[in-house]
Design a protein around this motif. Structure first.
Motif, PDB file in Angstrom:
ATOM      1  N   CYS A  47       0.830  -1.204   0.000  1.00 53.06           N
ATOM      2  CA  CYS A  47       0.000   0.000   0.000  1.00 53.06           C
ATOM      3  C   CYS A  47       0.867   1.258   0.000  1.00 53.06           C
ATOM      4  O   CYS A  47       0.525   2.253  -0.643  1.00 53.06           O
ATOM      5  N   GLY A  48       1.976   1.207   0.705  1.00 53.71           N
ATOM      6  CA  GLY A  48       2.892   2.347   0.721  1.00 53.71           C
ATOM      7  C   GLY A  48       3.468   2.638  -0.656  1.00 53.71           C
ATOM      8  O   GLY A  48       3.558   3.799  -1.073  1.00 53.71           O
ATOM      9  N   TYR A  49       3.864   1.599  -1.368  1.00 51.12           N
ATOM     10  CA  TYR A  49       4.401   1.781  -2.721  1.00 51.12           C
ATOM     11  C   TYR A  49       3.336   2.306  -3.685  1.00 51.12           C
ATOM     12  O   TYR A  49       3.599   3.186  -4.506  1.00 51.12           O
ATOM     13  N   ILE A  50       2.134   1.756  -3.583  1.00 55.14           N
ATOM     14  CA  ILE A  50       1.037   2.216  -4.440  1.00 55.14           C
ATOM     15  C   ILE A  50       0.695   3.670  -4.123  1.00 55.14           C
ATOM     16  O   ILE A  50       0.487   4.487  -5.036  1.00 55.14           O
ATOM     17  N   PHE A  51       0.672   4.018  -2.841  1.00 54.10           N
ATOM     18  CA  PHE A  51       0.382   5.393  -2.444  1.00 54.10           C
ATOM     19  C   PHE A  51       1.440   6.352  -2.990  1.00 54.10           C
ATOM     20  O   PHE A  51       1.107   7.416  -3.515  1.00 54.10           O
ATOM     21  N   THR A  52       2.704   5.964  -2.892  1.00 56.29           N
ATOM     22  CA  THR A  52       3.790   6.800  -3.422  1.00 56.29           C
ATOM     23  C   THR A  52       3.647   6.998  -4.926  1.00 56.29           C
ATOM     24  O   THR A  52       3.814   8.116  -5.430  1.00 56.29           O
ATOM     25  N   ALA A  53       3.324   5.941  -5.650  1.00 61.15           N
ATOM     26  CA  ALA A  53       3.124   6.046  -7.094  1.00 61.15           C
ATOM     27  C   ALA A  53       1.946   6.969  -7.415  1.00 61.15           C
ATOM     28  O   ALA A  53       2.016   7.777  -8.357  1.00 61.15           O
ATOM     29  N   CYS A  54       0.884   6.880  -6.625  1.00 61.86           N
ATOM     30  CA  CYS A  54      -0.275   7.749  -6.834  1.00 61.86           C
ATOM     31  C   CYS A  54       0.076   9.212  -6.565  1.00 61.86           C
ATOM     32  O   CYS A  54      -0.385  10.103  -7.290  1.00 61.86           O
ATOM     33  N   VAL A  55       0.872   9.461  -5.544  1.00 65.22           N
ATOM     34  CA  VAL A  55       1.287  10.842  -5.245  1.00 65.22           C
ATOM     35  C   VAL A  55       2.109  11.402  -6.399  1.00 65.22           C
ATOM     36  O   VAL A  55       1.906  12.550  -6.821  1.00 65.22           O
ATOM     37  N   VAL A  56       3.025  10.602  -6.941  1.00 64.48           N
ATOM     38  CA  VAL A  56       3.832  11.053  -8.079  1.00 64.48           C
ATOM     39  C   VAL A  56       2.931  11.358  -9.277  1.00 64.48           C
ATOM     40  O   VAL A  56       3.072  12.403  -9.924  1.00 64.48           O
ATOM     41  N   CYS A  57       1.993  10.468  -9.576  1.00 62.15           N
ATOM     42  CA  CYS A  57       1.049  10.710 -10.686  1.00 62.15           C
ATOM     43  C   CYS A  57       0.209  11.951 -10.426  1.00 62.15           C
ATOM     44  O   CYS A  57      -0.031  12.744 -11.345  1.00 62.15           O
ATOM     45  N   HIS A  58      -0.220  12.134  -9.187  1.00 58.45           N
ATOM     46  CA  HIS A  58      -1.022  13.300  -8.817  1.00 58.45           C
ATOM     47  C   HIS A  58      -0.237  14.593  -9.064  1.00 58.45           C
ATOM     48  O   HIS A  58      -0.775  15.552  -9.617  1.00 58.45           O
ATOM     49  N   VAL A  59       1.011  14.611  -8.669  1.00 57.02           N
ATOM     50  CA  VAL A  59       1.846  15.807  -8.882  1.00 57.02           C
ATOM     51  C   VAL A  59       2.062  16.047 -10.371  1.00 57.02           C
ATOM     52  O   VAL A  59       1.970  17.188 -10.845  1.00 57.02           O
ATOM     53  N   ILE A  60       2.336  14.993 -11.127  1.00 60.03           N
ATOM     54  CA  ILE A  60       2.541  15.139 -12.575  1.00 60.03           C
ATOM     55  C   ILE A  60       1.280  15.686 -13.241  1.00 60.03           C
ATOM     56  O   ILE A  60       1.355  16.601 -14.077  1.00 60.03           O
ATOM     57  N   LEU A  61       0.127  15.147 -12.884  1.00 57.49           N
ATOM     58  CA  LEU A  61      -1.125  15.591 -13.495  1.00 57.49           C
ATOM     59  C   LEU A  61      -1.497  17.019 -13.092  1.00 57.49           C
ATOM     60  O   LEU A  61      -2.221  17.695 -13.809  1.00 57.49           O
ATOM     61  N   ASN A  62      -1.012  17.474 -11.940  1.00 54.05           N
ATOM     62  CA  ASN A  62      -1.312  18.827 -11.469  1.00 54.05           C
ATOM     63  C   ASN A  62      -0.132  19.785 -11.636  1.00 54.05           C
ATOM     64  O   ASN A  62      -0.132  20.857 -11.034  1.00 54.05           O
ATOM     65  N   TRP A  63       0.858  19.411 -12.425  1.00 57.49           N
ATOM     66  CA  TRP A  63       2.072  20.208 -12.526  1.00 57.49           C
ATOM     67  C   TRP A  63       1.806  21.635 -13.018  1.00 57.49           C
ATOM     68  O   TRP A  63       2.411  22.590 -12.536  1.00 57.49           O
ATOM     69  N   THR A  64       0.897  21.807 -13.948  1.00 54.09           N
ATOM     70  CA  THR A  64       0.579  23.149 -14.447  1.00 54.09           C
ATOM     71  C   THR A  64       0.051  24.024 -13.319  1.00 54.09           C
ATOM     72  O   THR A  64       0.477  25.178 -13.166  1.00 54.09           O
ATOM     73  N   TRP A  65      -0.856  23.499 -12.523  1.00 50.48           N
ATOM     74  CA  TRP A  65      -1.400  24.249 -11.389  1.00 50.48           C
ATOM     75  C   TRP A  65      -0.298  24.553 -10.378  1.00 50.48           C
ATOM     76  O   TRP A  65      -0.235  25.658  -9.839  1.00 50.48           O
ATOM     77  N   ILE A  66       0.564  23.593 -10.124  1.00 52.28           N
ATOM     78  CA  ILE A  66       1.666  23.787  -9.164  1.00 52.28           C
ATOM     79  C   ILE A  66       2.592  24.903  -9.643  1.00 52.28           C
ATOM     80  O   ILE A  66       2.968  25.782  -8.862  1.00 52.28           O
ATOM     81  N   LYS A  67       2.965  24.871 -10.923  1.00 57.42           N
ATOM     82  CA  LYS A  67       3.847  25.920 -11.468  1.00 57.42           C
ATOM     83  C   LYS A  67       3.184  27.285 -11.369  1.00 57.42           C
ATOM     84  O   LYS A  67       3.832  28.266 -11.023  1.00 57.42           O
ATOM     85  N   THR A  68       1.899  27.349 -11.672  1.00 54.47           N
ATOM     86  CA  THR A  68       1.190  28.617 -11.669  1.00 54.47           C
ATOM     87  C   THR A  68       1.031  29.196 -10.267  1.00 54.47           C
ATOM     88  O   THR A  68       1.211  30.403 -10.061  1.00 54.47           O
TER      89      THR A  68
END
Length: 70
Positions: A43-64
């Protein structure tokens, strides 16, 4: 697939896995050790992968919003 649809899937998985992580952590003494040793790290590994995907998918918002110039 649209980014919003991917975010819905990733966020849903992230919530379920987080609940599993918290549950296994709190019930460490109750859950049989062999099950805990398999489920909690997975579950920890899956959660980490989801967090990475979440950041990648929201990268435009994060940069802005986070890295905007003062």
């Amino acid at each position: 697939m649209k980014k919003q649809n991917l975010l819905k899937i990733v966020n849903s998985i992230m919530v379920l896995v987080f609940i599993c992580l918290v549950t296994t952590a709190l019930l460490d003494d109750v859950i049989p050790r062999d099950i805990y040793v398999k489920v909690h790290p997975l579950c920890g590994y899956i959660f980490t992968a989801c967090v990475v995907c979440h950041v990648i998918l929201n990268w435009t918002w994060i940069k802005t919003n986070i890295f905007k110039k003062a």
